[in-house]
Design a protein around this motif. Sequence first.
Motif, PDB file in Angstrom:
ATOM      1  N   LEU A   1       0.829  -1.210   0.000  1.00  0.00           N
ATOM      2  CA  LEU A   1       0.000   0.000   0.000  1.00  0.00           C
ATOM      3  C   LEU A   1       0.862   1.258   0.000  1.00  0.00           C
ATOM      4  CD1 LEU A   1      -2.818  -0.945   2.559  1.00  0.00           C
ATOM      5  CD2 LEU A   1      -2.943  -0.941   0.055  1.00  0.00           C
ATOM      6  N   GLY A   2       2.075   1.145   0.541  1.00  0.00           N
ATOM      7  CA  GLY A   2       3.002   2.268   0.511  1.00  0.00           C
ATOM      8  C   GLY A   2       3.951   2.208  -0.667  1.00  0.00           C
ATOM      9  N   SER A   3       4.469   1.022  -0.966  1.00  0.00           N
ATOM     10  CA  SER A   3       5.480   0.899  -2.023  1.00  0.00           C
ATOM     11  C   SER A   3       4.896   1.130  -3.417  1.00  0.00           C
ATOM     12  CB  SER A   3       6.138  -0.483  -1.958  1.00  0.00           C
ATOM     13  OG  SER A   3       5.209  -1.512  -2.245  1.00  0.00           O
ATOM     14  N   GLY A   4       3.621   0.788  -3.606  1.00  0.00           N
ATOM     15  CA  GLY A   4       2.995   1.009  -4.909  1.00  0.00           C
ATOM     16  C   GLY A   4       2.954   2.482  -5.295  1.00  0.00           C
ATOM     17  N   PRO A   5       2.309   3.334  -4.487  1.00  0.00           N
ATOM     18  CA  PRO A   5       2.318   4.782  -4.775  1.00  0.00           C
ATOM     19  C   PRO A   5       3.723   5.375  -4.776  1.00  0.00           C
ATOM     20  CG  PRO A   5       0.601   4.247  -3.197  1.00  0.00           C
ATOM     21  CD  PRO A   5       1.429   3.009  -3.349  1.00  0.00           C
ATOM     22  N   GLY A   6       4.586   4.870  -3.891  1.00  0.00           N
ATOM     23  CA  GLY A   6       5.965   5.357  -3.873  1.00  0.00           C
ATOM     24  C   GLY A   6       6.684   5.065  -5.173  1.00  0.00           C
TER      25      GLY A   6
ATOM     26  N   ILE B   1      11.441 -23.568  15.949  1.00  0.00           N
ATOM     27  CA  ILE B   1      11.638 -22.370  16.764  1.00  0.00           C
ATOM     28  C   ILE B   1      10.589 -21.321  16.378  1.00  0.00           C
ATOM     29  CG2 ILE B   1      13.238 -20.519  17.399  1.00  0.00           C
ATOM     30  CD1 ILE B   1      15.521 -22.400  16.677  1.00  0.00           C
ATOM     31  N   GLU B   2       9.907 -20.778  17.370  1.00  0.00           N
ATOM     32  CA  GLU B   2       8.855 -19.788  17.112  1.00  0.00           C
ATOM     33  C   GLU B   2       9.396 -18.373  17.283  1.00  0.00           C
ATOM     34  OE1 GLU B   2       4.856 -18.422  19.397  1.00  0.00           O
ATOM     35  OE2 GLU B   2       4.846 -20.489  18.644  1.00  0.00           O
ATOM     36  N   TYR B   3       9.092 -17.509  16.315  1.00  0.00           N
ATOM     37  CA  TYR B   3       9.501 -16.107  16.350  1.00  0.00           C
ATOM     38  C   TYR B   3       8.242 -15.245  16.432  1.00  0.00           C
ATOM     39  CZ  TYR B   3      13.966 -17.863  14.530  1.00  0.00           C
ATOM     40  OH  TYR B   3      15.138 -18.540  14.348  1.00  0.00           O
ATOM     41  N   THR B   4       8.312 -14.197  17.246  1.00  0.00           N
ATOM     42  CA  THR B   4       7.226 -13.229  17.334  1.00  0.00           C
ATOM     43  C   THR B   4       7.736 -11.877  16.869  1.00  0.00           C
ATOM     44  OG1 THR B   4       6.226 -14.387  19.214  1.00  0.00           O
ATOM     45  CG2 THR B   4       5.564 -12.101  18.859  1.00  0.00           C
ATOM     46  N   TYR B   5       7.010 -11.240  15.981  1.00  0.00           N
ATOM     47  CA  TYR B   5       7.416  -9.937  15.464  1.00  0.00           C
ATOM     48  C   TYR B   5       6.170  -9.097  15.209  1.00  0.00           C
ATOM     49  CZ  TYR B   5       6.262 -12.133  10.961  1.00  0.00           C
ATOM     50  OH  TYR B   5       5.631 -12.787   9.934  1.00  0.00           O
ATOM     51  N   GLY B   6       6.359  -7.823  14.925  1.00  0.00           N
ATOM     52  CA  GLY B   6       5.212  -6.962  14.696  1.00  0.00           C
ATOM     53  C   GLY B   6       5.621  -5.553  14.328  1.00  0.00           C
ATOM     54  N   TYR B   7       4.632  -4.706  14.060  1.00  0.00           N
ATOM     55  CA  TYR B   7       4.910  -3.350  13.590  1.00  0.00           C
ATOM     56  C   TYR B   7       3.640  -2.518  13.704  1.00  0.00           C
ATOM     57  CZ  TYR B   7       2.821  -5.696   9.615  1.00  0.00           C
ATOM     58  OH  TYR B   7       1.986  -6.447   8.829  1.00  0.00           O
ATOM     59  N   HIS B   8       3.833  -1.214  13.653  1.00  0.00           N
ATOM     60  CA  HIS B   8       2.685  -0.301  13.564  1.00  0.00           C
ATOM     61  C   HIS B   8       2.358  -0.148  12.079  1.00  0.00           C
ATOM     62  CE1 HIS B   8       0.073   3.145  13.866  1.00  0.00           C
ATOM     63  NE2 HIS B   8       0.143   3.100  15.184  1.00  0.00           N
ATOM     64  N   PRO B   9       1.143  -0.436  11.636  1.00  0.00           N
ATOM     65  CA  PRO B   9       0.808  -0.383  10.208  1.00  0.00           C
ATOM     66  C   PRO B   9       1.168   0.939   9.538  1.00  0.00           C
ATOM     67  CG  PRO B   9      -0.960  -1.431  11.429  1.00  0.00           C
ATOM     68  CD  PRO B   9       0.007  -0.918  12.456  1.00  0.00           C
ATOM     69  N   ALA B  10       0.925   2.067  10.221  1.00  0.00           N
ATOM     70  CA  ALA B  10       1.212   3.367   9.612  1.00  0.00           C
ATOM     71  C   ALA B  10       2.708   3.526   9.350  1.00  0.00           C
ATOM     72  CB  ALA B  10       0.713   4.495  10.512  1.00  0.00           C
ATOM     73  N   LEU B  11       3.534   3.082  10.305  1.00  0.00           N
ATOM     74  CA  LEU B  11       4.984   3.172  10.132  1.00  0.00           C
ATOM     75  C   LEU B  11       5.446   2.254   9.002  1.00  0.00           C
ATOM     76  CD1 LEU B  11       7.751   4.192  11.034  1.00  0.00           C
ATOM     77  CD2 LEU B  11       7.798   2.341  12.742  1.00  0.00           C
ATOM     78  N   GLY B  12       4.851   1.066   8.930  1.00  0.00           N
ATOM     79  CA  GLY B  12       5.209   0.135   7.861  1.00  0.00           C
ATOM     80  C   GLY B  12       4.890   0.693   6.487  1.00  0.00           C
ATOM     81  N   ILE B  13       3.733   1.322   6.351  1.00  0.00           N
ATOM     82  CA  ILE B  13       3.340   1.907   5.065  1.00  0.00           C
ATOM     83  C   ILE B  13       4.245   3.089   4.711  1.00  0.00           C
ATOM     84  CG2 ILE B  13       1.498   3.183   3.879  1.00  0.00           C
ATOM     85  CD1 ILE B  13      -0.512   1.452   5.405  1.00  0.00           C
ATOM     86  N   LEU B  14       4.596   3.900   5.711  1.00  0.00           N
ATOM     87  CA  LEU B  14       5.473   5.053   5.466  1.00  0.00           C
ATOM     88  C   LEU B  14       6.844   4.604   4.983  1.00  0.00           C
ATOM     89  CD1 LEU B  14       6.079   8.085   5.614  1.00  0.00           C
ATOM     90  CD2 LEU B  14       6.691   7.758   8.029  1.00  0.00           C
ATOM     91  N   ILE B  15       7.434   3.623   5.664  1.00  0.00           N
ATOM     92  CA  ILE B  15       8.751   3.127   5.265  1.00  0.00           C
ATOM     93  C   ILE B  15       8.685   2.495   3.881  1.00  0.00           C
ATOM     94  CG2 ILE B  15      10.513   1.390   5.770  1.00  0.00           C
ATOM     95  CD1 ILE B  15      10.024   1.896   8.719  1.00  0.00           C
ATOM     96  N   SER B  16       7.637   1.729   3.610  1.00  0.00           N
ATOM     97  CA  SER B  16       7.523   1.082   2.305  1.00  0.00           C
ATOM     98  C   SER B  16       7.294   2.100   1.192  1.00  0.00           C
ATOM     99  CB  SER B  16       6.393   0.042   2.314  1.00  0.00           C
ATOM    100  OG  SER B  16       5.142   0.625   2.618  1.00  0.00           O
TER     101      SER B  16
END
Length: 274
Positions: free
Chosen positions: A85-90, A148-163
Amino acid sequence: MEWIVLLVIGLCAGTLGSLVGLGGGIIIVPGLLYIGAFTSQGQEMTPQLAVGTSLIVMIFTGLSSTLSYMKHKTIDYKSGLLFFLGSGPGGIAGAWMNKGLKMEEFNIYFGIFMIIVAIILMVKKYLKPISHSPKYSSKRTFIDPQGIEYTYGYHPALGILISFVVGFCSGLFGIGGGSLMVPAMILLFLFPAHVATATSMFIIFLSSIVSSSVHAALGNVDWLYAGVLIPGAWFGAKAGVYLNTKLPSKTLVNILRVVIIIVGVKLIYEGISG
């Protein structure tokens, strides 16, 4: 001879690009500019043509890698679609910005960008992921083949901005964008390395379709060169995925960053000297 060189460039770009999630454009674009300087066949190789042609090839590199990573179940599709959603317009914005760049300007900017990428590749192993509160994150879990289990996450707005920034660089330079997205996913969002690489190639596949469409509409694609590069990139991407799942990529990454620095310095010198 020219076609053999193009096939080799496509093969190397696909292999290294899918191995570390870069996409491969950071090899294809300089390769096309150098080939264009020593051949009189076809139309003149401008920065716009090199970038547009690279992005067409990135579609097939991304698709080949995505299909291969699907078998290993390491792609985070929900995150990939969100980042798109961010990388496309970018990518659209970067493609439009690219049309005004002259060769000298492009060489300087792209050379600086390549050196930044090399520095990121050098220091990312010394950087530790930034811890964040799950309260503000879209949480994900991943279980590797060893259980092995990994847990990760992000704030959607920050993810879209960076992308968006990553997509802009992709459309501007034709590099795929994984050189920025993979470190961001690992360091900021705590993605496991293999998931970050696989998801990056999925994003590159989607964003390259958008960016290359703009470049194609502007006439910035050498279809003959793209046709020769694509087979090498396609099979190279599959080889890169295989190496990613079987071998440590440290040696190849070390070679890649040395090459990137050398080419980057050379582009900056050529841009300054005219």
